[in-house]
Design an enzyme around this catalytic site. Sequence first.
Site, PDB file in Angstrom:
ATOM      1  N   ASP A   1       2.590  -2.036   4.258  1.00  0.00           N
ATOM      2  CA  ASP A   1       2.905  -0.619   4.165  1.00  0.00           C
ATOM      3  C   ASP A   1       3.946  -0.357   5.268  1.00  0.00           C
ATOM      4  O   ASP A   1       4.117  -1.191   6.171  1.00  0.00           O
ATOM      5  CB  ASP A   1       1.619   0.188   4.401  1.00  0.00           C
ATOM      6  N   LEU A   2       4.642   0.759   5.196  1.00  0.00           N
ATOM      7  CA  LEU A   2       5.692   1.032   6.199  1.00  0.00           C
ATOM      8  C   LEU A   2       5.210   2.000   7.288  1.00  0.00           C
ATOM      9  O   LEU A   2       5.004   1.612   8.446  1.00  0.00           O
ATOM     10  CB  LEU A   2       6.926   1.605   5.496  1.00  0.00           C
ATOM     11  N   ASP A   3       5.030   3.270   6.871  1.00  0.00           N
ATOM     12  CA  ASP A   3       4.683   4.318   7.844  1.00  0.00           C
ATOM     13  C   ASP A   3       3.305   4.056   8.445  1.00  0.00           C
ATOM     14  O   ASP A   3       2.317   3.958   7.715  1.00  0.00           O
ATOM     15  CB  ASP A   3       4.680   5.687   7.146  1.00  0.00           C
TER      16      ASP A   3
ATOM     17  N   THR B   1       6.274   6.551  11.949  1.00  0.00           N
ATOM     18  CA  THR B   1       7.040   7.706  11.477  1.00  0.00           C
ATOM     19  C   THR B   1       6.154   8.920  11.220  1.00  0.00           C
ATOM     20  O   THR B   1       6.677  10.003  10.963  1.00  0.00           O
ATOM     21  CB  THR B   1       7.788   7.347  10.173  1.00  0.00           C
TER      22      THR B   1
ATOM     23  N   LYS C   1      -1.102  11.138   5.388  1.00  0.00           N
ATOM     24  CA  LYS C   1      -0.736   9.719   5.516  1.00  0.00           C
ATOM     25  C   LYS C   1      -0.944   8.987   4.199  1.00  0.00           C
ATOM     26  O   LYS C   1      -2.016   9.073   3.603  1.00  0.00           O
ATOM     27  CB  LYS C   1      -1.545   9.061   6.638  1.00  0.00           C
TER      28      LYS C   1
ATOM     29  N   SER D   1       5.342   0.761  -0.085  1.00  0.00           N
ATOM     30  CA  SER D   1       5.247   2.066   0.590  1.00  0.00           C
ATOM     31  C   SER D   1       5.430   3.226  -0.388  1.00  0.00           C
ATOM     32  O   SER D   1       6.153   3.096  -1.378  1.00  0.00           O
ATOM     33  CB  SER D   1       6.349   2.133   1.656  1.00  0.00           C
ATOM     34  N   ALA D   2       4.810   4.352  -0.061  1.00  0.00           N
ATOM     35  CA  ALA D   2       4.979   5.562  -0.885  1.00  0.00           C
ATOM     36  C   ALA D   2       6.280   6.285  -0.547  1.00  0.00           C
ATOM     37  O   ALA D   2       6.680   7.217  -1.243  1.00  0.00           O
ATOM     38  CB  ALA D   2       3.801   6.506  -0.650  1.00  0.00           C
TER      39      ALA D   2
ATOM     40  N   LYS E   1      -0.719   5.734  -4.406  1.00  0.00           N
ATOM     41  CA  LYS E   1      -1.960   5.177  -3.850  1.00  0.00           C
ATOM     42  C   LYS E   1      -2.991   6.306  -3.869  1.00  0.00           C
ATOM     43  O   LYS E   1      -2.599   7.449  -3.638  1.00  0.00           O
ATOM     44  CB  LYS E   1      -1.730   4.728  -2.390  1.00  0.00           C
TER      45      LYS E   1
ATOM     46  N   GLU F   1      -2.365  -2.088   5.807  1.00  0.00           N
ATOM     47  CA  GLU F   1      -2.352  -0.652   5.507  1.00  0.00           C
ATOM     48  C   GLU F   1      -2.999   0.159   6.625  1.00  0.00           C
ATOM     49  O   GLU F   1      -3.959  -0.299   7.239  1.00  0.00           O
ATOM     50  CB  GLU F   1      -3.183  -0.409   4.248  1.00  0.00           C
ATOM     51  N   ASP F   2      -2.483   1.366   6.846  1.00  0.00           N
ATOM     52  CA  ASP F   2      -3.122   2.242   7.842  1.00  0.00           C
ATOM     53  C   ASP F   2      -3.810   3.442   7.193  1.00  0.00           C
ATOM     54  O   ASP F   2      -4.448   4.226   7.882  1.00  0.00           O
ATOM     55  CB  ASP F   2      -2.081   2.773   8.845  1.00  0.00           C
TER      56      ASP F   2
HETATM   57  C1  G6P Z   1       4.199   7.465   3.496  1.00  0.00           C
HETATM   58  C2  G6P Z   1       3.675   8.384   4.575  1.00  0.00           C
HETATM   59  C3  G6P Z   1       3.405   9.765   4.018  1.00  0.00           C
HETATM   60  C4  G6P Z   1       4.651  10.289   3.315  1.00  0.00           C
HETATM   61  C5  G6P Z   1       5.047   9.353   2.187  1.00  0.00           C
HETATM   62  C6  G6P Z   1       6.311   9.794   1.480  1.00  0.00           C
HETATM   63  O1  G6P Z   1       3.155   7.113   2.650  1.00  0.00           O
HETATM   64  O2  G6P Z   1       2.487   7.864   5.147  1.00  0.00           O
HETATM   65  O3  G6P Z   1       3.028  10.621   5.074  1.00  0.00           O
HETATM   66  O4  G6P Z   1       4.416  11.584   2.814  1.00  0.00           O
HETATM   67  O5  G6P Z   1       5.253   8.048   2.732  1.00  0.00           O
HETATM   68  O6  G6P Z   1       7.397   9.659   2.346  1.00  0.00           O
HETATM   69  P1  G6P Z   1       8.866  10.175   2.073  1.00  0.00           P
HETATM   70  O7  G6P Z   1       9.682   9.460   3.120  1.00  0.00           O
HETATM   71  O8  G6P Z   1       9.248   9.787   0.690  1.00  0.00           O
HETATM   72  O9  G6P Z   1       8.849  11.653   2.254  1.00  0.00           O
HETATM   73 MG    MG Z   2       1.009   4.225   6.010  1.00  0.00          MG
END
Ligand code: G6P
Ligand code: MG
Length: 226
Positions: free
Chosen positions: A9-11, A17, A45, A114-115, A145, A169-170
Amino acid sequence: MNKTGFIFDLDGVIVDTAKYHYLAWKNLADELGIEFTIEDNENFKGVSRRRCLEILLEMGGISVSKEQFEAWLVEKNEDYLQYILKMDENEILPDVKRILNYLKEQKIPMALGSASKNAIPILEKVSLLRYFDAIVDGNSVTKAKPDPEVFLIAAAKLGVDPLGCVVFEDAVAGIEAANSAKMLSIGIGDSEVLSESKFSFEDFTKIDIDFLNKLVLSLQERNNKG
Ligand code: G6P
Ligand code: MG
């Protein structure tokens, strides 16, 4: 077919972020007269941008036209991107590079799952894009997710059976997604919050190479049996 693959996962896993998402949502919330705290941000998140705005408006009891909704989505994202522009390699979370480098040396395929629709620019800003053999982000999925879609697409792109994949994943929804994809889930963060994960670590500094090696071996066995 590759035997094992790692999906990140990224964030909150690679970079923190969440603090920038919080600042951008808070700006919009202030403008709309909605109280929005750092605790509220926890529920955002792993949740898509669109769903986050729906939740925010529900919190404020505000209903809006489709046009206004889209305009606020853009406003929040433009604000968020101002913070992203200033990011550099110093924002990579501790020891993430140690793990990425090790997996790269071992020639283990890696994907991002990542989302976020901003995943590629963020990876470019922190100079990590080159590590990933596949990127699956908010632009490439139709189901958020905890649906496993993001991770299943990532596994397919890596050419790895889901049973041979590890997911870092967090977010609770992310762990749920990894588990329903039949992947091995590793929670990064609070083990009580991430209690559904197979393993959990406070952060990457707590993961040693011996653990990773054993994990790869056990996945190969799991895959052979599967
Ligand atoms: C991640 C973060 C979420 C965020 C989502 C969409 O999953 O944990 O907090 O809303 O990405 O991010 P974006 O950059 O597309 O707004
Ligand atoms: Mg995350």
